[in-house]
Design a protein around this motif. Sequence first.
Motif, PDB file in Angstrom:
ATOM      1  N   GLU A   1      33.397 -11.615  97.303  1.00 45.32           N
ATOM      2  CA  GLU A   1      34.005 -11.065  98.753  1.00 45.32           C
ATOM      3  C   GLU A   1      33.281 -11.856 100.020  1.00 45.32           C
ATOM      4  N   TYR A   2      33.710 -11.864 101.097  1.00 46.74           N
ATOM      5  CA  TYR A   2      33.420 -12.470 102.314  1.00 46.74           C
ATOM      6  C   TYR A   2      32.375 -11.685 102.626  1.00 46.74           C
ATOM      7  N   CYS A   3      31.129 -12.348 102.889  1.00 50.62           N
ATOM      8  CA  CYS A   3      29.912 -11.551 103.425  1.00 50.62           C
ATOM      9  C   CYS A   3      29.375 -12.437 104.537  1.00 50.62           C
ATOM     10  N   GLY A   4      28.531 -11.864 105.470  1.00 52.13           N
ATOM     11  CA  GLY A   4      27.790 -12.578 106.509  1.00 52.13           C
ATOM     12  C   GLY A   4      27.448 -11.619 107.518  1.00 52.13           C
ATOM     13  N   VAL A   5      26.829 -12.257 108.668  1.00 48.00           N
ATOM     14  CA  VAL A   5      25.945 -11.332 109.603  1.00 48.00           C
ATOM     15  C   VAL A   5      27.205 -11.027 110.381  1.00 48.00           C
ATOM     16  N   SER A   6      28.349 -11.518 110.524  1.00 47.47           N
ATOM     17  CA  SER A   6      29.221 -11.164 111.278  1.00 47.47           C
ATOM     18  C   SER A   6      30.987 -11.417 110.778  1.00 47.47           C
ATOM     19  N   PRO A   7      31.784 -10.722 111.090  1.00 49.80           N
ATOM     20  CA  PRO A   7      32.971 -11.061 110.510  1.00 49.80           C
ATOM     21  C   PRO A   7      33.452 -12.761 110.975  1.00 49.80           C
ATOM     22  N   GLU A   8      32.927 -13.480 111.596  1.00 49.58           N
ATOM     23  CA  GLU A   8      33.279 -14.749 112.143  1.00 49.58           C
ATOM     24  C   GLU A   8      32.345 -15.626 111.083  1.00 49.58           C
ATOM     25  N   LYS A   9      30.922 -15.361 110.801  1.00 47.87           N
ATOM     26  CA  LYS A   9      30.175 -16.209 110.217  1.00 47.87           C
ATOM     27  C   LYS A   9      29.664 -15.653 108.813  1.00 47.87           C
ATOM     28  N   GLY A  10      30.094 -16.251 107.689  1.00 51.47           N
ATOM     29  CA  GLY A  10      29.657 -15.866 106.314  1.00 51.47           C
ATOM     30  C   GLY A  10      30.269 -16.497 105.226  1.00 51.47           C
ATOM     31  N   GLN A  11      30.177 -16.334 104.009  1.00 53.17           N
ATOM     32  CA  GLN A  11      30.463 -17.080 102.939  1.00 53.17           C
ATOM     33  C   GLN A  11      30.973 -15.939 101.699  1.00 53.17           C
ATOM     34  N   ARG A  12      31.539 -16.576 100.841  1.00 54.90           N
ATOM     35  CA  ARG A  12      31.758 -15.846  99.662  1.00 54.90           C
ATOM     36  C   ARG A  12      30.508 -15.623  98.412  1.00 54.90           C
ATOM     37  N   CYS A  13      30.444 -14.366  98.450  1.00 56.48           N
ATOM     38  CA  CYS A  13      29.308 -13.890  97.759  1.00 56.48           C
ATOM     39  C   CYS A  13      29.689 -12.981  96.410  1.00 56.48           C
ATOM     40  N   GLN A  14      28.994 -12.820  95.412  1.00 53.83           N
ATOM     41  CA  GLN A  14      29.213 -11.982  94.066  1.00 53.83           C
ATOM     42  C   GLN A  14      28.552 -10.797  94.643  1.00 53.83           C
ATOM     43  N   ASN A  15      29.530  -9.732  94.653  1.00 48.01           N
ATOM     44  CA  ASN A  15      29.057  -8.336  94.730  1.00 48.01           C
ATOM     45  C   ASN A  15      29.156  -7.526  93.719  1.00 48.01           C
ATOM     46  N   ARG A  16      28.206  -6.912  93.424  1.00 42.90           N
ATOM     47  CA  ARG A  16      28.042  -5.501  92.250  1.00 42.90           C
ATOM     48  C   ARG A  16      28.024  -4.150  92.891  1.00 42.90           C
ATOM     49  N   ARG A  17      28.798  -3.348  92.284  1.00 46.98           N
ATOM     50  CA  ARG A  17      28.652  -2.119  92.659  1.00 46.98           C
ATOM     51  C   ARG A  17      27.953  -1.151  91.643  1.00 46.98           C
ATOM     52  N   VAL A  18      26.743  -0.764  91.870  1.00 42.87           N
ATOM     53  CA  VAL A  18      25.903  -0.064  90.708  1.00 42.87           C
ATOM     54  C   VAL A  18      25.183   1.073  91.392  1.00 42.87           C
ATOM     55  N   ASP A  19      24.442   1.872  90.385  1.00 42.94           N
ATOM     56  CA  ASP A  19      24.047   3.068  90.464  1.00 42.94           C
ATOM     57  C   ASP A  19      22.508   2.889  90.648  1.00 42.94           C
ATOM     58  N   LEU A  20      21.773   3.827  90.694  1.00 37.12           N
ATOM     59  CA  LEU A  20      20.379   3.819  90.727  1.00 37.12           C
ATOM     60  C   LEU A  20      19.651   3.610  89.485  1.00 37.12           C
ATOM     61  N   ASN A  21      20.143   3.974  88.144  1.00 38.23           N
ATOM     62  CA  ASN A  21      19.704   3.446  87.133  1.00 38.23           C
ATOM     63  C   ASN A  21      19.716   1.806  86.975  1.00 38.23           C
ATOM     64  N   PHE A  22      20.572   1.098  87.637  1.00 43.24           N
ATOM     65  CA  PHE A  22      20.892  -0.157  87.628  1.00 43.24           C
ATOM     66  C   PHE A  22      19.321  -0.709  87.912  1.00 43.24           C
TER      67      PHE A  22
END
Length: 412
Positions: A102-123
Amino acid sequence: MIIRQAFSLLRQNPFFSTVSIIGTAVSIAFVMVVYMVYDIQTANIRPESHRDRMVYSSYGYSYRKADHSNANTGMSYQAACRIFADLPGAELVTYMSYTTMEYCGVSPEKGQRCQNRRVDLNFWRLYDIRFVAGRPFDQQEFDACADVVVIAERLAREAFGSAEEALEKNYFVDFYPKRVVGVTEDVSSLFAFAYGEVWLPYYTQDPAWGSEGLRGGFEAMVLCEPGVSPAEMKLQIENSLDRLNASLTEYELTLPDLSTYTERQFFRDDFLNPMVTCIMLGLILLIVPAINVSGLISSQMSRRLSELAVRKAYGASRSTLVWQLLLENLLLAFIGALLGFLLSCLLLWLGKDWMLAGGYTEGNFEVSIWLFLRPAVFLTVLGVCLLFNLLSVFIPAWNATHRPIAEVLSGE
């Protein structure tokens, strides 16, 4: 005395010594590449410190019991909890939603594609990922699926200058602002399950997508208690899955890719054991060159027959002579093994993209030299060196010491 004699033989026969060392180095290099690829992919290495005790569900798929129609990949959070919660022999269970870019960055205009993981506390309890600043999200934030995020140090430096400066700042994930609560060390994508650049809590109340509540986007990872084998844990999971399916009327869930870490990384077929396969390949790569080097040593040994015959005439036993010849050639084997180890490290480093990552190297694929320089690797180099020396020298030395003294001295 033996060491001095071995060095003297090296100086007297530079061509033979060079060929022998190069042959040993190349052979051991290929054997060590096979071993190190297997070892790096399966050994307990931080942050995946419990690989040998892990069982993975993958995402599974569901279908109608009657005709196997309406088949869909994926397992819902509710179904995963019914299967994996309260498993006998499980020390820890963590669930993970789909990994996305997904697109990630300090602002909607400035970012990059990064690998996102959705995890829990046991991770965070399962994987030894060090925090350089902040903390993982807590139970309250996880239960509320709060707009919080944990990011990798590289992203924090690029966006905010440092890990400490990133804390409590907004970081946009898929164009939505999230509050940074923690910054982790950069994790290499070599560690397929621990790797990530952005971690968020998943939504536990996400409604199932149909199929009697079976469809979803979760997989489970189970850490076995000490003393409980992955095979025993697989049986427990299969029994729990059978109980779930028995409670359903129309649909059924199956987990065909239930596997250990080694099976997940290499072969999943029962008739292909990864360790046996690697050992057989290593022996083939070792024995064939050892035969060639043995021929060179036989030629060299024929020049020393008179010396061996005289020593036998003065009372030296065959076992003593064979042992000395093995020790003398061990120096050549050791030098070749050292060069072979360095060559294997170089080959693995240059070819790490396809040997360790299968050609997929998106994200942070950094491989530390310390992965190669571990006690287990050094002991393996020593063991391979001794085995190679035994294979290549023993038969020529045995034949040379069993020639009759009179026959040798008469030149026959």
